[in-house]
Design a protein around this motif. Structure first.
Motif, PDB file in Angstrom:
ATOM      1  N   SER A  22      55.283   2.378 -18.908  1.00  0.00           N
ATOM      2  CA  SER A  22      55.533   3.827 -18.953  1.00  0.00           C
ATOM      3  C   SER A  22      55.507   4.385 -20.365  1.00  0.00           C
ATOM      4  O   SER A  22      55.470   5.610 -20.548  1.00  0.00           O
ATOM      5  CB  SER A  22      56.884   4.143 -18.295  1.00  0.00           C
ATOM      6  OG  SER A  22      57.978   3.759 -19.118  1.00  0.00           O
ATOM      7  N   ILE A  23      55.515   3.509 -21.380  1.00  0.00           N
ATOM      8  CA  ILE A  23      55.424   3.967 -22.771  1.00  0.00           C
ATOM      9  C   ILE A  23      54.193   3.386 -23.470  1.00  0.00           C
ATOM     10  O   ILE A  23      54.065   3.486 -24.683  1.00  0.00           O
ATOM     11  CB  ILE A  23      56.701   3.603 -23.570  1.00  0.00           C
ATOM     12  CG1 ILE A  23      56.962   2.094 -23.542  1.00  0.00           C
ATOM     13  CG2 ILE A  23      57.904   4.367 -23.037  1.00  0.00           C
ATOM     14  CD1 ILE A  23      58.115   1.641 -24.432  1.00  0.00           C
ATOM     15  N   SER A  24      53.316   2.791 -22.688  1.00  0.00           N
ATOM     16  CA  SER A  24      52.117   2.190 -23.290  1.00  0.00           C
ATOM     17  C   SER A  24      50.872   2.552 -22.486  1.00  0.00           C
ATOM     18  O   SER A  24      50.244   3.582 -22.744  1.00  0.00           O
ATOM     19  CB  SER A  24      52.296   0.669 -23.419  1.00  0.00           C
ATOM     20  OG  SER A  24      52.609   0.079 -22.160  1.00  0.00           O
ATOM     21  N   SER A  25      50.520   1.763 -21.489  1.00  0.00           N
ATOM     22  CA  SER A  25      49.246   1.965 -20.791  1.00  0.00           C
ATOM     23  C   SER A  25      49.222   3.233 -19.941  1.00  0.00           C
ATOM     24  O   SER A  25      48.167   3.883 -19.835  1.00  0.00           O
ATOM     25  CB  SER A  25      48.930   0.753 -19.914  1.00  0.00           C
ATOM     26  OG  SER A  25      49.919   0.557 -18.919  1.00  0.00           O
ATOM     27  N   ILE A  26      50.353   3.609 -19.333  1.00  0.00           N
ATOM     28  CA  ILE A  26      50.340   4.777 -18.445  1.00  0.00           C
ATOM     29  C   ILE A  26      50.144   6.074 -19.222  1.00  0.00           C
ATOM     30  O   ILE A  26      49.256   6.870 -18.884  1.00  0.00           O
ATOM     31  CB  ILE A  26      51.604   4.813 -17.560  1.00  0.00           C
ATOM     32  CG1 ILE A  26      51.560   3.652 -16.563  1.00  0.00           C
ATOM     33  CG2 ILE A  26      51.707   6.149 -16.823  1.00  0.00           C
ATOM     34  CD1 ILE A  26      52.777   3.537 -15.673  1.00  0.00           C
ATOM     35  N   PRO A  27      50.936   6.366 -20.279  1.00  0.00           N
ATOM     36  CA  PRO A  27      50.645   7.592 -21.028  1.00  0.00           C
ATOM     37  C   PRO A  27      49.266   7.574 -21.675  1.00  0.00           C
ATOM     38  O   PRO A  27      48.633   8.627 -21.819  1.00  0.00           O
ATOM     39  CB  PRO A  27      51.766   7.656 -22.067  1.00  0.00           C
ATOM     40  CG  PRO A  27      52.327   6.281 -22.137  1.00  0.00           C
ATOM     41  CD  PRO A  27      52.148   5.701 -20.774  1.00  0.00           C
ATOM     42  N   ALA A  28      48.787   6.392 -22.063  1.00  0.00           N
ATOM     43  CA  ALA A  28      47.430   6.310 -22.615  1.00  0.00           C
ATOM     44  C   ALA A  28      46.401   6.683 -21.553  1.00  0.00           C
ATOM     45  O   ALA A  28      45.445   7.421 -21.825  1.00  0.00           O
ATOM     46  CB  ALA A  28      47.167   4.906 -23.143  1.00  0.00           C
ATOM     47  N   ASP A  29      46.598   6.192 -20.339  1.00  0.00           N
ATOM     48  CA  ASP A  29      45.688   6.501 -19.245  1.00  0.00           C
ATOM     49  C   ASP A  29      45.735   7.986 -18.905  1.00  0.00           C
ATOM     50  O   ASP A  29      44.694   8.634 -18.722  1.00  0.00           O
ATOM     51  CB  ASP A  29      46.047   5.656 -18.023  1.00  0.00           C
ATOM     52  CG  ASP A  29      45.032   5.803 -16.906  1.00  0.00           C
ATOM     53  OD1 ASP A  29      43.825   5.750 -17.180  1.00  0.00           O
ATOM     54  OD2 ASP A  29      45.445   5.977 -15.745  1.00  0.00           O
ATOM     55  N   ILE A  30      46.944   8.536 -18.833  1.00  0.00           N
ATOM     56  CA  ILE A  30      47.096   9.960 -18.538  1.00  0.00           C
ATOM     57  C   ILE A  30      46.414  10.803 -19.610  1.00  0.00           C
ATOM     58  O   ILE A  30      45.841  11.860 -19.329  1.00  0.00           O
ATOM     59  CB  ILE A  30      48.592  10.321 -18.420  1.00  0.00           C
ATOM     60  CG1 ILE A  30      49.189   9.704 -17.136  1.00  0.00           C
ATOM     61  CG2 ILE A  30      48.806  11.836 -18.424  1.00  0.00           C
ATOM     62  CD1 ILE A  30      50.691   9.862 -17.015  1.00  0.00           C
ATOM     63  N   SER A  31      46.440  10.328 -20.839  1.00  0.00           N
ATOM     64  CA  SER A  31      45.858  11.069 -21.955  1.00  0.00           C
ATOM     65  C   SER A  31      44.358  10.887 -22.075  1.00  0.00           C
ATOM     66  O   SER A  31      43.737  11.445 -22.981  1.00  0.00           O
ATOM     67  CB  SER A  31      46.536  10.639 -23.268  1.00  0.00           C
ATOM     68  OG  SER A  31      47.913  10.923 -23.238  1.00  0.00           O
ATOM     69  N   GLY A  32      43.764  10.097 -21.191  1.00  0.00           N
ATOM     70  CA  GLY A  32      42.322   9.917 -21.210  1.00  0.00           C
ATOM     71  C   GLY A  32      41.858   8.699 -21.971  1.00  0.00           C
ATOM     72  O   GLY A  32      40.656   8.561 -22.235  1.00  0.00           O
ATOM     73  N   MET A  33      42.800   7.782 -22.329  1.00  0.00           N
ATOM     74  CA  MET A  33      42.422   6.577 -23.065  1.00  0.00           C
ATOM     75  C   MET A  33      42.695   5.316 -22.250  1.00  0.00           C
ATOM     76  O   MET A  33      43.015   4.262 -22.789  1.00  0.00           O
ATOM     77  CB  MET A  33      43.176   6.506 -24.391  1.00  0.00           C
ATOM     78  CG  MET A  33      42.764   7.583 -25.383  1.00  0.00           C
ATOM     79  SD  MET A  33      43.292   7.198 -27.066  1.00  0.00           S
ATOM     80  CE  MET A  33      42.197   5.815 -27.464  1.00  0.00           C
ATOM     81  N   GLY A  34      42.565   5.434 -20.948  1.00  0.00           N
ATOM     82  CA  GLY A  34      42.804   4.300 -20.079  1.00  0.00           C
ATOM     83  C   GLY A  34      41.927   3.111 -20.418  1.00  0.00           C
ATOM     84  O   GLY A  34      40.712   3.257 -20.590  1.00  0.00           O
ATOM     85  N   GLY A  35      42.536   1.936 -20.536  1.00  0.00           N
ATOM     86  CA  GLY A  35      41.815   0.724 -20.866  1.00  0.00           C
ATOM     87  C   GLY A  35      41.507   0.559 -22.340  1.00  0.00           C
ATOM     88  O   GLY A  35      41.019  -0.486 -22.763  1.00  0.00           O
TER      89      GLY A  35
END
Length: 441
Positions: A364-377
């Motif tokens: 919830s503080i790493s991959s998920i906000p990154a994915d939500i922000s358009g940087m998934g993966g």
């Protein structure tokens, strides 16, 4: 797995390699580590992380692997994680909150709102960037805050690298404030807020000619609407669905109204921000497929749009199937992002409460906000092909006493020094004879 090299030799080799190489992406192996991949799974003991040319090529169990590379670090069992992803922030825009000359987070006197673009204003030498980098945050979504209008402007995705170009993606999202804050700016009522938002989105549609609305260069005059031509133009990618719309909203009724906008503007790529009463409408949020960046622990309401706030909000939305990351703007001190995630792990152990597992909390503080922000993966995760953002901690990263000992961004090791750390080091061991002369005053 056998340690690749003696710890002392590894330390010396690492120091020599770091001193010899310029600030460019290195090939780095972190071995003998407790590896957290950031994808929601639990930590892997005796793991290894491999970064080559600034990208992760492997993260997981050591499996007897051996490596020959620029830098080999024996973590000695320490926790190794992807960099944290902070959103929504004003990183790079503020040095001293109370000094207006150093605070670019608001533009209350500007004739523009939606047209504001934060990218040119981000200062990579900001002490706030250095301080948060030392807390393990390697990338962030940063934006100006709503002030003259319900629209804050176009936010950017930044890295917290020590280089001179922090912008990863400019104009990554548009920020709009609804609920109590938006109502006060739109004319004193939520009715005015939604009228302004719909009018603005329809003007943007008119400029693009989408949804059967004839394309036109004529939009409402200043006496008829609160947006300039430049602001309406800035909303064109929002109605087209090519730019995310971050909607700050708290009350359950307001969340329903926001979700209903997709019926009128189906291309909207919305993200809910704050969402204190999200648990009341979690099934509706999940059905709409809209992600949320929620305040971590709203125990008590701070306004009338948060009367149903509960610490179990994030956990209950997660259980309903909502993609939930933590909202940094809802934390008094964003450096404590990891601690707030850890609180949700503790909450899961409370009878009758809903929290997150350890793996879910870290995601919830790493991959998920990154994915939500358009940087998934690409960010917030240790997986093949991801950016080489790696943090080594001196303990469990979700424990309040743990801090990073080394931080890599894009495969480049970063300094953890800042004004605060230098002041700490300067005064930590002083006795009374070392105090400044003015101290006696």
């Amino acid at each position: 797995m056998k340690r690749i090299l003696n710890t002392a030799i590894l330390g010396a080799a690492s120091a020599l390699a770091l001193s010899a190489l310029p600030a460019a992406a290195q090939n780095v192996v972190v071995a003998n580590a407790t590896v957290v991949t950031g994808d929601g799974s639990e930590p892997v003991e005796n793991g290894v992380v491999v970064v080559e040319n600034g990208r992760v090529t492997y993260a997981g169990s050591a499996d007897g692997r051996s490596y020959q590379t620029d830098v080999i670090i024996d973590a000695e069992g320490a926790w190794v994680t992807p960099g944290l992803f902070a959103t929504v922030t004003t990183l790079g825009l503020v040095d001293v909150d109370a000094v207006s000359e150093s605070n670019d987070s608001r533009a209350g006197s500007s004739p523009f709102s939606a047209a504001l673009d934060v990218a040119p204003a981000v200062n990579p030498s900001s002490q706030n960037i250095m301080i948060h980098r030392a807390a393990g945050i390697t990338r962030a979504a940063t934006t100006t805050l709503p002030s003259a209008s319900i629209f804050a402007g176009q936010g950017a995705i930044i890295d917290l690298d020590a280089d001179s170009n922090p912008i990863v993606k400019a104009r990554a999202f548009q920020m709009v404030d609804l609920g109590e804050g938006g109502a006060s700016r739109a004319g004193g009522s939520r009715a005015a807020t939604y009228a302004l938002l719909r009018a603005a989105l329809r003007e943007a549609q008119a400029l693009t000619g989408s949804r059967g609305i004839p394309q036109t260069t004529e939009i409402a005059q200043d006496a008829e609407v609160l947006l300039s031509r430049f602001d309406a133009e800035a909303l064109k990618p929002v109605v087209a669905g090519t730019q995310k719309l971050y909607v700050a909203v708290e009350r359950a009724a307001d969340i329903r109204s926001v979700l209903a906008l997709k019926n009128e503007f189906p291309n909207l790529d919305m993200v809910l921000v704050g969402v204190s009463e999200g648990w009341l409408v979690a099934d509706e949020i999940a059905a709409a497929g809209v992600p949320a960046l929620a305040d971590p622990l709203d125990a008590l309401p701070t306004g009338f749009d948060q009367l149903a706030a509960t610490q179990s909000n994030v956990g209950r939305m997660k259980q309903a199937g909502v993609k939930v990351g933590l909202n940094t703007a809802g934390i008094e001190n964003p450096r404590r992002l990891a601690q707030q995630a850890g609180n949700l792990v503790g909450l899961a152990k409370m009878p009758g409460a809903s929290g997150l597992t350890w793996g879910e909390a870290f995601a919830s503080i790493s991959s998920i906000p990154a994915d939500i922000s358009g940087m998934g993966g690409q960010a917030g995760i240790l997986a093949q092909g991801a950016l080489g953002d790696v943090v080594i901690w001196n303990g469990d990263p979700l424990e309040v006493t743990s801090v990073p000992t080394r931080v890599f961004i894009g495969g480049v090791e970063q300094s953890l020094g800042n004004h605060q750390s230098r002041l700490r080091d300067r005064y930590r061991d002083l006795d009374e004879s070392d105090l400044p002369k003015a101290y006696d005053w």
